[in-house]
Design a protein around this motif. Structure first.
Motif, PDB file in Angstrom:
ATOM      1  N   GLN A  30       0.847  -1.189   0.000  1.00  0.00           N
ATOM      2  CA  GLN A  30       0.000   0.000   0.000  1.00  0.00           C
ATOM      3  C   GLN A  30       0.885   1.243   0.000  1.00  0.00           C
ATOM      4  O   GLN A  30       2.005   1.160   0.475  1.00  0.00           O
ATOM      5  N   PRO A  31       0.473   2.395  -0.497  1.00  0.00           N
ATOM      6  CA  PRO A  31      -0.843   2.677  -1.056  1.00  0.00           C
ATOM      7  C   PRO A  31      -0.986   2.295  -2.530  1.00  0.00           C
ATOM      8  O   PRO A  31      -2.041   2.446  -3.114  1.00  0.00           O
ATOM      9  N   CYS A  32       0.079   1.778  -3.105  1.00  0.00           N
ATOM     10  CA  CYS A  32       0.048   1.441  -4.534  1.00  0.00           C
ATOM     11  C   CYS A  32      -1.012   0.402  -4.874  1.00  0.00           C
ATOM     12  O   CYS A  32      -1.666   0.499  -5.907  1.00  0.00           O
ATOM     13  N   ALA A  33      -1.193  -0.592  -4.031  1.00  0.00           N
ATOM     14  CA  ALA A  33      -2.146  -1.654  -4.337  1.00  0.00           C
ATOM     15  C   ALA A  33      -3.548  -1.098  -4.550  1.00  0.00           C
ATOM     16  O   ALA A  33      -4.259  -1.517  -5.461  1.00  0.00           O
ATOM     17  N   SER A  34      -3.936  -0.134  -3.744  1.00  0.00           N
ATOM     18  CA  SER A  34      -5.272   0.451  -3.876  1.00  0.00           C
ATOM     19  C   SER A  34      -5.438   1.231  -5.170  1.00  0.00           C
ATOM     20  O   SER A  34      -6.532   1.329  -5.710  1.00  0.00           O
ATOM     21  N   ALA A  35      -4.360   1.783  -5.685  1.00  0.00           N
ATOM     22  CA  ALA A  35      -4.426   2.627  -6.872  1.00  0.00           C
ATOM     23  C   ALA A  35      -4.132   1.886  -8.173  1.00  0.00           C
ATOM     24  O   ALA A  35      -4.304   2.449  -9.248  1.00  0.00           O
ATOM     25  N   LEU A  36      -3.707   0.632  -8.115  1.00  0.00           N
ATOM     26  CA  LEU A  36      -3.271  -0.086  -9.318  1.00  0.00           C
ATOM     27  C   LEU A  36      -4.286  -0.106 -10.450  1.00  0.00           C
ATOM     28  O   LEU A  36      -3.920   0.031 -11.611  1.00  0.00           O
TER      29      LEU A  36
ATOM     30  N   ASP B  14       2.409   6.041 -12.847  1.00  0.00           N
ATOM     31  CA  ASP B  14       1.845   7.383 -12.681  1.00  0.00           C
ATOM     32  C   ASP B  14       2.550   8.183 -11.582  1.00  0.00           C
ATOM     33  O   ASP B  14       1.914   8.790 -10.728  1.00  0.00           O
ATOM     34  N   GLY B  15       3.877   8.154 -11.596  1.00  0.00           N
ATOM     35  CA  GLY B  15       4.659   8.935 -10.642  1.00  0.00           C
ATOM     36  C   GLY B  15       4.893   8.279  -9.295  1.00  0.00           C
ATOM     37  O   GLY B  15       5.619   8.812  -8.470  1.00  0.00           O
TER      38      GLY B  15
END
Length: 85
Positions: A33-39, A64-65
């Motif tokens: 997280q927090p990448c998993a939520s935004a994938l 995306d940055g």
């Protein structure tokens, strides 16, 4: 480890990344997280493999940055979604 070129990828409902290598082998990567939520919102991704230059558990996903550390990276059987396409 992943010693080949990525032929394709998709993001699963569980927010894991499924990759197909140039030799037809399949892999599943999960990120912290927090990448998993935004994938599911990322339009494209890149893998950062320094310093080892191999895609493995210690690589990062750039999307995306965001720079996302991998939680896991495992070889898997052909996924159902890819078999249907």
């Amino acid at each position: 480890f992943f010693p080949q070129t990525v032929r394709g990828f998709h993001v699963e409902r569980d927010r894991s990344i499924v990759l197909q290598g140039s030799q037809g082998r399949w892999y599943r990567a999960t990120v912290h997280q927090p990448c998993a939520s935004a994938l599911s919102n990322f339009s494209n991704i890149a893998f950062e493999t320094r310093p080892s230059e191999t895609l493995d558990r210690w690589a990062y996903v750039r999307a995306d940055g965001m720079r996302c550390s991998l939680r896991s990276f495992d070889r898997i059987e052909r996924p159902v979604r890819a078999a249907a396409s």
